[in-house]
Design a protein around this motif. Sequence first.
Motif, short mmCIF file in Angstrom:
data_model
loop_
_atom_site.label_atom_id
_atom_site.label_comp_id
_atom_site.label_asym_id
_atom_site.label_seq_id
_atom_site.Cartn_x
_atom_site.Cartn_y
_atom_site.Cartn_z
N PHE A 153 9.17 -2.19 -3.47
CA PHE A 153 10.27 -1.53 -2.77
C PHE A 153 10.75 -0.31 -3.56
O PHE A 153 10.97 0.77 -2.99
CB PHE A 153 11.41 -2.53 -2.57
N LEU A 154 10.90 -0.46 -4.86
CA LEU A 154 11.38 0.65 -5.69
C LEU A 154 10.39 1.81 -5.70
O LEU A 154 10.81 2.98 -5.70
CB LEU A 154 11.62 0.16 -7.12
N ARG A 155 9.11 1.52 -5.68
CA ARG A 155 8.10 2.59 -5.68
C ARG A 155 8.08 3.32 -4.34
O ARG A 155 7.62 4.47 -4.25
CB ARG A 155 6.72 2.01 -5.99
N ILE A 156 8.57 2.66 -3.30
CA ILE A 156 8.67 3.31 -1.99
C ILE A 156 9.96 4.12 -1.91
O ILE A 156 9.97 5.27 -1.45
CB ILE A 156 8.62 2.26 -0.86
N VAL A 157 11.06 3.53 -2.36
CA VAL A 157 12.36 4.20 -2.27
C VAL A 157 12.35 5.55 -2.96
O VAL A 157 12.91 6.52 -2.46
CB VAL A 157 13.46 3.29 -2.87
N LEU A 192 0.82 -1.22 0.00
CA LEU A 192 0.00 0.00 0.00
C LEU A 192 0.85 1.27 0.00
O LEU A 192 0.44 2.28 -0.58
CB LEU A 192 -0.96 -0.01 1.18
N PHE A 193 2.01 1.26 0.63
CA PHE A 193 2.90 2.41 0.52
C PHE A 193 3.31 2.61 -0.94
O PHE A 193 3.46 3.73 -1.41
CB PHE A 193 4.15 2.22 1.38
N ALA A 194 3.53 1.50 -1.65
CA ALA A 194 3.91 1.58 -3.06
C ALA A 194 2.74 2.03 -3.92
O ALA A 194 2.91 2.86 -4.82
CB ALA A 194 4.42 0.22 -3.53
N ARG A 195 1.57 1.51 -3.65
CA ARG A 195 0.41 1.80 -4.49
C ARG A 195 -0.20 3.17 -4.21
O ARG A 195 -0.49 3.94 -5.13
CB ARG A 195 -0.67 0.73 -4.28
N ASP A 196 -0.38 3.49 -2.93
CA ASP A 196 -1.10 4.71 -2.55
C ASP A 196 -0.19 5.85 -2.13
O ASP A 196 -0.62 7.00 -2.10
CB ASP A 196 -2.07 4.40 -1.40
N GLY A 197 1.04 5.53 -1.78
CA GLY A 197 1.97 6.56 -1.31
C GLY A 197 2.24 6.40 0.18
O GLY A 197 1.36 6.01 0.94
N VAL A 198 3.45 6.73 0.56
CA VAL A 198 3.85 6.59 1.96
C VAL A 198 2.97 7.43 2.88
O VAL A 198 2.61 6.99 3.98
CB VAL A 198 5.34 6.99 2.12
N ASP A 199 2.61 8.61 2.45
CA ASP A 199 1.80 9.49 3.29
C ASP A 199 0.30 9.23 3.14
O ASP A 199 -0.46 9.46 4.09
CB ASP A 199 2.10 10.96 2.97
N ALA A 200 -0.11 8.77 1.97
CA ALA A 200 -1.54 8.63 1.70
C ALA A 200 -2.12 7.28 2.10
O ALA A 200 -3.33 7.18 2.36
CB ALA A 200 -1.82 8.89 0.22
N ALA A 201 -1.32 6.25 2.15
CA ALA A 201 -1.84 4.93 2.51
C ALA A 201 -2.44 4.97 3.91
O ALA A 201 -1.84 5.52 4.84
CB ALA A 201 -0.72 3.89 2.45
N ARG A 202 -3.61 4.39 4.07
CA ARG A 202 -4.30 4.44 5.36
C ARG A 202 -3.89 3.26 6.24
O ARG A 202 -3.84 2.11 5.79
CB ARG A 202 -5.81 4.43 5.16
N THR A 203 -3.63 3.56 7.50
CA THR A 203 -3.20 2.53 8.44
C THR A 203 -4.24 1.42 8.53
O THR A 203 -3.89 0.23 8.55
CB THR A 203 -2.98 3.14 9.83
N GLN A 221 10.09 7.62 -3.14
CA GLN A 221 9.39 8.61 -2.32
C GLN A 221 10.25 9.16 -1.19
O GLN A 221 9.99 10.25 -0.68
CB GLN A 221 8.12 7.98 -1.73
N VAL A 222 11.27 8.41 -0.80
CA VAL A 222 12.12 8.86 0.31
C VAL A 222 13.54 9.18 -0.14
O VAL A 222 14.42 9.43 0.68
CB VAL A 222 12.15 7.79 1.43
N ALA A 223 13.77 9.17 -1.45
CA ALA A 223 15.13 9.40 -1.97
C ALA A 223 15.67 10.75 -1.55
O ALA A 223 16.88 10.92 -1.38
CB ALA A 223 15.13 9.27 -3.50
N GLY A 224 14.80 11.73 -1.37
CA GLY A 224 15.24 13.06 -0.96
C GLY A 224 15.77 13.11 0.46
O GLY A 224 16.32 14.12 0.89
N GLN A 225 15.60 12.01 1.20
CA GLN A 225 16.08 11.96 2.58
C GLN A 225 17.41 11.20 2.69
O GLN A 225 17.80 10.77 3.77
CB GLN A 225 15.03 11.28 3.47
N ALA A 226 18.10 11.04 1.57
CA ALA A 226 19.35 10.27 1.57
C ALA A 226 20.46 10.93 2.38
O ALA A 226 21.41 10.28 2.79
CB ALA A 226 19.82 10.05 0.13
N GLY A 227 20.37 12.24 2.58
CA GLY A 227 21.33 12.94 3.43
C GLY A 227 22.70 13.16 2.83
O GLY A 227 23.65 13.45 3.56
N VAL A 228 22.83 13.04 1.51
CA VAL A 228 24.14 13.19 0.88
C VAL A 228 24.70 14.59 1.09
O VAL A 228 25.87 14.77 1.45
CB VAL A 228 24.05 12.88 -0.63
N ARG A 229 23.86 15.60 0.88
CA ARG A 229 24.35 16.99 0.97
C ARG A 229 24.82 17.34 2.37
O ARG A 229 25.66 18.22 2.55
CB ARG A 229 23.25 17.94 0.52
#
Length: 222
Positions: A106-110, A19-30, A112-120
């Motif tokens: 997994f790829l559809r979830i990753v 569901l995180f992959a299908r609906d989105g990490v923030d939008a998927a309902r618990t 969504q969080v790629a911006g949190q990789a912390g490289v910068r």
Amino acid sequence: MPRDARATKERLLWAGARLFARDGVDAARTRDIVALAGQGNDSAITYHFGSRRGLLEAILRAGVERMEPVRAAALETLEAGDLRGVVGAIVGPIADELLSEDGRDFLRIVVQVAGQAGVRTHSVPLVIQGTAIARQLEMLEEICRGFLPEELALERISVFIAFLTAALADRSGREDSLLGHETFVADLVEMLTAALDAPAIGSRSPAGPYRVKTSPRGGAVR
């Protein structure tokens, strides 16, 4: 952990990933995750993972651990300074996630969080601390900083991660791909290597656009 509890945890991991992959990490309902996992109590996620965020981190960690043996083996053969080799070692295992349904989730979830990789900011995410992928990214930074100013090297690696995860997430949902898997991965490695190795932009000239500074190897000089 008792067998029933372990089975419940695995079902929640599967349902959360789907569901995180299908609906989105923030939008998927618990409640939908819990129901898909065959549970009747919304507190099941809190009980097994501490929180919804804990569930997400467990899903990401499971994906990282799935790739870890291949990445660890690659570390033993990578040569310092081999940009294409390091890029290939980073890309190959995660691209192979395309070959399974769980991997595509997994790829559809990753992505969504790629911006949190912390490289910068040099802040390594907890889920990859001490792993082979963390070391591979360190090697990539070491190589790029050898021919780019630090700020430009970090920016390019951040964009590299964004491009890689977006390309894989896009392919994970397509049925009209023109390239076979191996050709797609090889081409992705070449594109990403070329992007990292592109000439650096120099300081802006008062009279015109940015000047490109290049070294004999095609990289940048300071």
